[in-house]
Write an enzyme that holds these catalytic residues in place. Structure first.
Site, PDB file in Angstrom:
ATOM      1  CD  GLU A   1     -13.315  -6.165   0.017  1.00  0.00           C
ATOM      2  OE1 GLU A   1     -13.208  -7.893  -0.032  1.00  0.00           O
ATOM      3  OE2 GLU A   1     -12.450  -5.959  -0.440  1.00  0.00           O
TER       4      GLU A   1
ATOM      5  CG  ASN B   1      -8.273  -5.760  -5.166  1.00  0.00           C
ATOM      6  OD1 ASN B   1      -8.653  -5.307  -6.214  1.00  0.00           O
ATOM      7  ND2 ASN B   1      -7.770  -4.957  -3.617  1.00  0.00           N
TER       8      ASN B   1
ATOM      9  CB  SER C   1      -6.397  -2.169  -1.939  1.00  0.00           C
ATOM     10  OG  SER C   1      -5.871  -1.103  -2.720  1.00  0.00           O
TER      11      SER C   1
ATOM     12  CG  HIS D   1     -10.541  -2.475   0.519  1.00  0.00           C
ATOM     13  ND1 HIS D   1     -10.815  -2.795  -0.890  1.00  0.00           N
ATOM     14  CD2 HIS D   1     -10.129  -1.409  -0.850  1.00  0.00           C
ATOM     15  CE1 HIS D   1     -10.184  -3.402  -1.783  1.00  0.00           C
ATOM     16  NE2 HIS D   1     -10.098  -1.977  -1.620  1.00  0.00           N
TER      17      HIS D   1
HETATM   18  P1  NAI Z   1      -3.597   9.197  -3.929  1.00  0.00           P
HETATM   19  O1  NAI Z   1      -1.262   8.382  -3.962  1.00  0.00           O
HETATM   20  O2  NAI Z   1      -3.552   9.061  -4.572  1.00  0.00           O
HETATM   21  O3  NAI Z   1      -3.245   9.307  -1.803  1.00  0.00           O
HETATM   22  C1  NAI Z   1      -2.487   9.482  -1.284  1.00  0.00           C
HETATM   23  C2  NAI Z   1      -2.234  10.442  -0.535  1.00  0.00           C
HETATM   24  O4  NAI Z   1      -1.275  10.071   0.546  1.00  0.00           O
HETATM   25  C3  NAI Z   1      -1.445  11.282  -0.722  1.00  0.00           C
HETATM   26  O5  NAI Z   1      -2.326  13.146  -1.494  1.00  0.00           O
HETATM   27  C4  NAI Z   1       0.118  11.451   0.040  1.00  0.00           C
HETATM   28  O6  NAI Z   1       0.059  12.902   0.197  1.00  0.00           O
HETATM   29  C5  NAI Z   1      -1.237  10.708   0.836  1.00  0.00           C
HETATM   30  N1  NAI Z   1       0.100  10.756   2.344  1.00  0.00           N
HETATM   31  C6  NAI Z   1       0.917  10.393   2.254  1.00  0.00           C
HETATM   32  N2  NAI Z   1       1.714   9.892   3.208  1.00  0.00           N
HETATM   33  C7  NAI Z   1       1.164  10.519   4.135  1.00  0.00           C
HETATM   34  C8  NAI Z   1       0.995  10.334   5.974  1.00  0.00           C
HETATM   35  N3  NAI Z   1       1.694  10.221   6.497  1.00  0.00           N
HETATM   36  N4  NAI Z   1      -0.145  11.021   6.148  1.00  0.00           N
HETATM   37  C9  NAI Z   1      -0.520  11.734   5.400  1.00  0.00           C
HETATM   38  N5  NAI Z   1      -0.824  11.896   4.440  1.00  0.00           N
HETATM   39  C10 NAI Z   1      -0.191  10.764   3.393  1.00  0.00           C
HETATM   40  O7  NAI Z   1      -3.173   7.426  -3.120  1.00  0.00           O
HETATM   41  P2  NAI Z   1      -5.107   6.048  -3.599  1.00  0.00           P
HETATM   42  O8  NAI Z   1      -5.114   5.888  -4.964  1.00  0.00           O
HETATM   43  O9  NAI Z   1      -5.642   7.288  -2.966  1.00  0.00           O
HETATM   44  O10 NAI Z   1      -4.709   5.445  -2.761  1.00  0.00           O
HETATM   45  C11 NAI Z   1      -4.513   5.490  -0.889  1.00  0.00           C
HETATM   46  C12 NAI Z   1      -4.757   3.434  -0.299  1.00  0.00           C
HETATM   47  O11 NAI Z   1      -6.109   3.480  -0.548  1.00  0.00           O
HETATM   48  C13 NAI Z   1      -4.129   2.703  -0.933  1.00  0.00           C
HETATM   49  O12 NAI Z   1      -3.637   2.320   0.585  1.00  0.00           O
HETATM   50  C14 NAI Z   1      -4.691   1.734  -2.091  1.00  0.00           C
HETATM   51  O13 NAI Z   1      -4.288   1.023  -1.617  1.00  0.00           O
HETATM   52  C15 NAI Z   1      -5.800   2.676  -1.200  1.00  0.00           C
HETATM   53  N6  NAI Z   1      -6.859   2.195  -2.736  1.00  0.00           N
HETATM   54  C16 NAI Z   1      -7.076   2.516  -3.905  1.00  0.00           C
HETATM   55  C17 NAI Z   1      -7.622   2.302  -4.275  1.00  0.00           C
HETATM   56  C18 NAI Z   1      -7.191   2.833  -6.097  1.00  0.00           C
HETATM   57  O14 NAI Z   1      -8.114   2.804  -6.599  1.00  0.00           O
HETATM   58  N7  NAI Z   1      -6.789   3.714  -6.561  1.00  0.00           N
HETATM   59  C19 NAI Z   1      -8.973   1.769  -4.422  1.00  0.00           C
HETATM   60  C20 NAI Z   1      -9.102   0.954  -3.402  1.00  0.00           C
HETATM   61  C21 NAI Z   1      -8.168   1.484  -2.009  1.00  0.00           C
END
Ligand code: NAI
Length: 283
Positions: free
Chosen positions: A152, A190, A119, A140
């Site tokens: 994006e 953002n 993000s 993104h």
């Molecule tokens: P989340 O916490 O729901 O999921 C992250 C996942 O990554 C978890 O299942 C975790 O076990 C896994 N993980 C961690 N380290 C790992 C590794 N080394 N190898 C493989 N898997 C690994 O997080 P979320 O919300 O899905 O966010 C993920 C990314 O997307 C972040 O960079 C966030 O900034 C971005 N993002 C989030 C948005 C949102 O609204 N939540 C919107 C747009 C982008």
């Protein structure tokens, strides 16, 4: 290059949504995570959404099974060796992301494009830890991924036109609309959204109006589908604070300073919907 096979790294909220749209669009998808529990949860959430869509008549039972047949799970990142594109969607932390990109650089074929769903973290800095910065890019997606039309696409300093075009064409095949954005703190989405949310928090902090009334102003007065404080609760107040800090540090302008009330809520553990309390209470 036309992308056929992709790996999505991270099976959380965003990764599972990204895997779903790729699988529904006919790509072969490997969903990767570090724990089996996260993989199973990711797959279950995809199945649940597809089943709901069948019930609503949005897709057929056959569409659902085709999508699920395109999807496989793997706890081994080395399985990216067969992929043309990797989309990373793991925790928003530079150290963790750069370790994963170094690993991906080692295991993927030389033609593979490495994309991040970050993000706010700089694509140029992520690219610099690989031996293929010209093939590293930001992809993104917006939350919830199956619903939101926008992607994006962020060009790092060294991203080539060829990489950009392949990713833009891939986004089109996902039935998304993409925009081209250069690598600046917060990118475009953002950079605009978070200062608005931060200002809404300042308005509460200074006693301008209640959270409910501020959200009503933006919903009924500006035609926003959701008020900024409700949206902040949905995004997560810790994530909102993190992105404001990226804007403040990266752009150096005091207009991006995070509101003290936002800091206070995060310190209290009031992180929004996910913790049960933010500007509103969730049961
Ligand atoms: P989340 O916490 O729901 O999921 C992250 C996942 O990554 C978890 O299942 C975790 O076990 C896994 N993980 C961690 N380290 C790992 C590794 N080394 N190898 C493989 N898997 C690994 O997080 P979320 O919300 O899905 O966010 C993920 C990314 O997307 C972040 O960079 C966030 O900034 C971005 N993002 C989030 C948005 C949102 O609204 N939540 C919107 C747009 C982008």
């Amino acid at each position: 290059m036309s992308v056929k096979k992709v790996m999505i790294v991270g099976a959380g909220q965003m990764g599972s949504g990204i895997a779903q749209v790729f699988a529904q669009s006919g790509f072969q998808v490997i969903l990767n995570d570090v724990t089996e529990d996260a993989l199973n949860k990711g797959k279950a959430s995809i199945e649940k959404i597809l089943t709901k869509d069948v019930t609503k008549g949005k897709i057929t039972e056959e569409d659902k099974s085709k999508a699920l047949n395109n999807l496989s799970l793997s706890g081994n990142i080395a399985d990216a060796a067969s992929c043309d594109l990797v989309v990373e969607a793991i925790v928003e932390n530079m150290d963790v992301k750069t370790k994963v990109f170094q690993e991906l650089d080692r295991v993927t074929p030389p033609h593979a494009i490495l994309a991040s769903n970050t993000s706010s973290l700089p694509i140029t800095e992520i690219a610099a830890v690989t031996n293929r910065p010209e093939k590293v890019i930001g992809m993104h997606f917006m939350n919830p991924v199956p619903v939101m039309k926008l992607v994006e696409i962020i060009r790092g300093l060294q991203t080539t036109d060829e990489t950009y075009e392949t990713v833009a064409e891939t986004a089109e095949r996902l039935n998304k609309t993409s925009v081209e954005v250069n690598d600046f703190p917060g990118f475009a989405a953002n950079r605009i959204l978070l200062p608005m949310i931060n200002e809404a928090i300042y308005a509460v902090y200074e006693g301008v109006a209640s959270p409910e009334d501020i959200d009503t102003v933006m919903k009924l007065g500006m035609n926003h589908p959701m008020g900024p404080l409700q949206l902040a609760d949905f995004i997560g107040l810790d994530t909102c604070l993190y992105i404001m800090e990226v804007l403040h540090d990266g752009l150096g302008d005091s207009k991006y300073r995070p509101c003290p009330l936002l800091r206070k809520y995060v310190k209290a553990g009031w992180l929004g919907k996910k913790s049960g309390r933010g500007f509103y209470e969730y049961t």
